[in-house]
Design a protein around this motif. Sequence first.
Motif, PDB file in Angstrom:
ATOM      1  N   ALA A 176       8.398  -5.752  -2.080  1.00 44.77           N
ATOM      2  CA  ALA A 176       7.486  -5.709  -1.541  1.00 44.77           C
ATOM      3  C   ALA A 176       7.383  -3.954  -1.511  1.00 44.77           C
ATOM      4  O   ALA A 176       6.343  -2.985  -1.917  1.00 44.77           O
ATOM      5  CB  ALA A 176       7.083  -5.851  -0.350  1.00 44.77           C
ATOM      6  N   SER A 177       8.144  -2.820  -1.476  1.00 47.48           N
ATOM      7  CA  SER A 177       8.791  -1.667  -1.308  1.00 47.48           C
ATOM      8  C   SER A 177       8.344  -1.110  -2.626  1.00 47.48           C
ATOM      9  O   SER A 177       8.273   0.318  -2.507  1.00 47.48           O
ATOM     10  CB  SER A 177      10.346  -1.376  -0.752  1.00 47.48           C
ATOM     11  N   SER A 178       8.419  -1.592  -3.748  1.00 45.94           N
ATOM     12  CA  SER A 178       7.720  -0.525  -5.190  1.00 45.94           C
ATOM     13  C   SER A 178       7.189  -1.081  -5.151  1.00 45.94           C
ATOM     14  O   SER A 178       6.280  -0.327  -6.174  1.00 45.94           O
ATOM     15  CB  SER A 178       9.002  -1.129  -6.089  1.00 45.94           C
ATOM     16  N   LEU A 179       5.693  -1.717  -4.249  1.00 43.43           N
ATOM     17  CA  LEU A 179       4.216  -1.849  -4.590  1.00 43.43           C
ATOM     18  C   LEU A 179       3.851  -0.803  -4.684  1.00 43.43           C
ATOM     19  O   LEU A 179       2.734  -0.350  -5.387  1.00 43.43           O
ATOM     20  CB  LEU A 179       3.991  -2.706  -3.583  1.00 43.43           C
ATOM     21  N   PRO A 180       3.901  -0.069  -2.730  1.00 48.28           N
ATOM     22  CA  PRO A 180       2.790   0.759  -2.700  1.00 48.28           C
ATOM     23  C   PRO A 180       3.356   2.211  -3.903  1.00 48.28           C
ATOM     24  O   PRO A 180       1.964   2.958  -4.140  1.00 48.28           O
ATOM     25  CB  PRO A 180       3.358   1.206  -1.665  1.00 48.28           C
TER      26      PRO A 180
END
Length: 361
Positions: free
Chosen positions: A96-100
């Motif tokens: 999830a940390s890569s999604l932004p």
Amino acid sequence: MDPPDDQYSLLQELLNMINESTYDPSYVQSETVKLCPKLLVNDFGSDFNPPFYYFNFLLSYLGNGLVLYIIFKYEKLNTVTNIFLLNLVLSNILFASSLPFWATYFLSQWVFGSVLCKMVSSAYFIGFYSSILFLTLMTFDRYLAVVHAVSAAKSRKRSYALVSSAVVWCVSILASLKELVFQNVWDNPPYGLVCEETGYSRETMDFWRLVSYYQQFSVFFLLPLLMVTYCYVSITLRIMSTRMKEKCRAVKLIFIIIFTFFVCWTPYNVVILLQAVHSSGEEKDCDDSNTLDYAMFVTRNVANLYCCISPVFYTFVGKKFQSHFRRILVKKLPCLRRRLSLSSFSTRSSSQKTPHSEYEC
């Protein structure tokens, strides 16, 4: 000294000899290379992906953050289930940390530099792959605890969980090395700076792209799907053969887990397989290519959503985690104390549960 005309003649003969020795007309192809326009597809991705990426990011951090809080506040990390659950949460948070970053990229261009291009791409796939592997590993461990409770009691130790988790992380990292090697930043008018595969020959990148397609379909979908289905079918048969209370509700829960896994992951992996077949073909139709790109945007976001909601199935289906969650709600919102039975807060019964009781709701 030779006259200038003689020197020119000698130079011309030398050039002719070089050309004759290095030039083979049979390798020259006059056919036109057909490039498929991707402007409309990219515009669709710019509009469609960012809202889903931000939504998945927030949902993942809320859900996985809550599970992480419960694990560290109320649970112990010396059990096999909690070790696997902790690793699953960490893999989801990494993903999830890569999604932004990707959401910002689709809204404009890649503004984070080459190093983050490689790191974010790798983090996305490491988290993506490890998440599905940890879900499969937890399912297999649950199968051992229920179907082979007596024989598995000796092997389901802390060392077994730690070694298994290390193997999952190593496999996920190895499967994501392509992103670390091939991903880079380059200027691609009219889109600006892009974070995509570059720096190697087209044949090399096409080959490894096909490898990743088949790797995704076989290793990270087909094999986990078969294992999850077999394990839960075996668990269901074992539960139905016992006198366990609320067995019908437990079977329904198992069906929901398998059904959700299948619905979220199958469309994305079918598109992956179709892209592999399309890429390996000699003649590539632009309409088919664009259709697969549209399908990829939609199905990938559905698959991403499963990585965000998966901890719900593997935590709050048990009475113990439900009890912890109620305790948090009462502590943060005292007005709910009357509606929530405080008797459910006692976890003494959970310490005496049978191997099947984690399915009781």
